[in-house]
Design a protein around this motif. Structure first.
Motif, PDB file in Angstrom:
ATOM      1  N   UNK A   1       0.668  -1.057   0.120  1.00 34.18           N
ATOM      2  CA  UNK A   1       0.101  -0.049   0.019  1.00 34.18           C
ATOM      3  C   UNK A   1       0.783   1.358  -0.020  1.00 34.18           C
ATOM      4  N   UNK A   2       2.129   1.086  -0.213  1.00 32.80           N
ATOM      5  CA  UNK A   2       3.022   2.237  -0.102  1.00 32.80           C
ATOM      6  C   UNK A   2       3.425   2.561  -1.428  1.00 32.80           C
ATOM      7  N   UNK A   3       3.736   3.797  -1.980  1.00 32.28           N
ATOM      8  CA  UNK A   3       4.176   4.279  -3.354  1.00 32.28           C
ATOM      9  C   UNK A   3       5.704   3.988  -3.342  1.00 32.28           C
ATOM     10  N   UNK A   4       6.189   3.205  -4.115  1.00 35.49           N
ATOM     11  CA  UNK A   4       7.592   2.776  -4.200  1.00 35.49           C
ATOM     12  C   UNK A   4       8.007   2.793  -5.559  1.00 35.49           C
ATOM     13  N   UNK A   5       9.419   2.771  -5.861  1.00 34.78           N
ATOM     14  CA  UNK A   5      10.142   2.565  -7.053  1.00 34.78           C
ATOM     15  C   UNK A   5      11.433   1.611  -6.986  1.00 34.78           C
ATOM     16  N   UNK A   6      11.855   1.329  -8.007  1.00 31.66           N
ATOM     17  CA  UNK A   6      13.304   0.532  -7.976  1.00 31.66           C
ATOM     18  C   UNK A   6      13.836   0.252  -9.309  1.00 31.66           C
ATOM     19  N   UNK A   7      14.871  -0.403  -9.401  1.00 28.38           N
ATOM     20  CA  UNK A   7      15.262  -0.812 -10.708  1.00 28.38           C
ATOM     21  C   UNK A   7      14.171  -1.490 -11.467  1.00 28.38           C
ATOM     22  N   UNK A   8      13.913  -1.058 -12.689  1.00 30.05           N
ATOM     23  CA  UNK A   8      12.835  -1.746 -13.401  1.00 30.05           C
ATOM     24  C   UNK A   8      13.182  -2.873 -14.051  1.00 30.05           C
ATOM     25  N   UNK A   9      11.995  -3.880 -14.504  1.00 31.52           N
ATOM     26  CA  UNK A   9      12.426  -5.107 -15.430  1.00 31.52           C
ATOM     27  C   UNK A   9      13.293  -4.604 -16.719  1.00 31.52           C
ATOM     28  N   UNK A  10      12.683  -3.571 -17.272  1.00 35.34           N
ATOM     29  CA  UNK A  10      13.121  -3.148 -18.579  1.00 35.34           C
ATOM     30  C   UNK A  10      14.868  -2.638 -18.431  1.00 35.34           C
TER      31      UNK A  10
ATOM     32  N   UNK B   1       2.707  -0.106  -4.224  1.00 36.67           N
ATOM     33  CA  UNK B   1       2.238   0.908  -5.399  1.00 36.67           C
ATOM     34  C   UNK B   1       3.509   1.385  -6.174  1.00 36.67           C
ATOM     35  N   UNK B   2       3.837   0.526  -6.973  1.00 35.74           N
ATOM     36  CA  UNK B   2       4.913   0.465  -7.813  1.00 35.74           C
ATOM     37  C   UNK B   2       4.887   1.659  -8.911  1.00 35.74           C
ATOM     38  N   UNK B   3       5.975   2.377  -9.156  1.00 35.27           N
ATOM     39  CA  UNK B   3       5.827   3.400 -10.257  1.00 35.27           C
ATOM     40  C   UNK B   3       7.090   3.668 -11.059  1.00 35.27           C
ATOM     41  N   UNK B   4       7.134   4.200 -12.114  1.00 35.69           N
ATOM     42  CA  UNK B   4       8.722   4.319 -12.767  1.00 35.69           C
ATOM     43  C   UNK B   4       8.623   5.246 -13.784  1.00 35.69           C
ATOM     44  N   UNK B   5       9.706   5.765 -14.183  1.00 34.67           N
ATOM     45  CA  UNK B   5       9.831   6.675 -15.214  1.00 34.67           C
ATOM     46  C   UNK B   5      10.550   6.172 -16.516  1.00 34.67           C
TER      47      UNK B   5
END
Length: 236
Positions: free
Chosen positions: A153-162, A187-191
């Motif tokens: 339930x927390x907004x997070x990011x990290x190294x993407x699969x791509x 709640x994963x997000x990425x740029x």
């Protein structure tokens, strides 16, 4: 104010026969963000002593102003060569913790009981906890007080699969950071790949990739600003 930086002690890239460790930019950039603001920085790792450097992060095309500064900084090099053992660290001595990435943490810190207890203690004390690139993967076994995954339930990011596919290690790493954060209910997000992207949720800070190191450190730093004292309920 004091900040703890935790680095990996793992130096083997799966069964490839190649070396891994921490990523130099992800250590150097945050280190100087903190040092330049006058913070006392303590370094720790599971084994203590010199943590292994991912050799790819030392190649010419991976260098930045921060890594070049580190190469000329004998004080920083001495500190890195003498990290504390993670088991000896006391949470009460620090105001925040920051984890640089590199692939190494996926093998050791992601399941290290001392690291897990440390992060849980920082979080429950309301102190900032920061992670960049692969380091958000060390949250995989960290729990909230209610027993649920800390990232649920927390907004997070990290190294993407791509990004992992781009460096050719999808089938080498023990797990993919993006997939694991999603599996845990984050709640994963990425740029876009390789662009700086940092997410803050409460006192939890995560950065997507090496380019996010500086911004992630500054986000943690902003959370460390001394809080104003509470006003009395009634003035004389």
């Amino acid at each position: 104010m004091n900040i703890l930086m935790v680095l990996t002690s793992h130096d083997r890239l799966g069964d490839t026969g190649k070396k891994t460790g921490f990523w130099l930019e992800e250590f150097a950039s945050p280190y100087y963000v903190f040092i330049d603001e006058g913070l006392a920085v303590t370094l720790a790792s599971p084994a203590g002593g010199q943590p292994p450097l991912d050799p790819k992060s030392d190649e010419p095309d991976a260098q930045t102003d921060a890594t070049r500064r580190f190469r000329e900084d004998s004080v920083a090099q001495q500190a890195l060569a003498n990290t504390l053992r993670l088991a000896d660290v006391k949470v009460t001595d620090y105001d925040a913790v920051f984890y640089p990435g590199g692939h190494g943490p996926l093998w050791d810190l992601a399941q290290d009981p001392n690291s897990i207890r440390l992060i849980e203690a920082f979080e429950r004390a309301g102190k900032p906890i920061g992670f960049v690139c692969h380091a958000p993967g060390v949250l995989r076994q960290v729990r909230s007080e209610n027993g649920e995954p800390l990232v649920r339930g927390r907004h997070v990011t990290g190294f993407t699969n791509e990004e992992e596919a781009a460096v050719g290690l999808t089938d080498v790493v023990p797990f993919l950071v993006e997939d694991e954060l999603k599996r845990l209910g984050g709640l994963y997000e990425k740029a876009d790949n390789w662009q700086s992207h940092v997410v803050g949720d409460g006192r939890l800070v995560t950065g997507q990739n090496p380019a996010s190191s500086d911004e992630a450190a500054r986000t943690v730093l902003a959370m460390m600003e001394p809080r104003l004292p509470s006003l009395p309920s009634s003035l004389p």
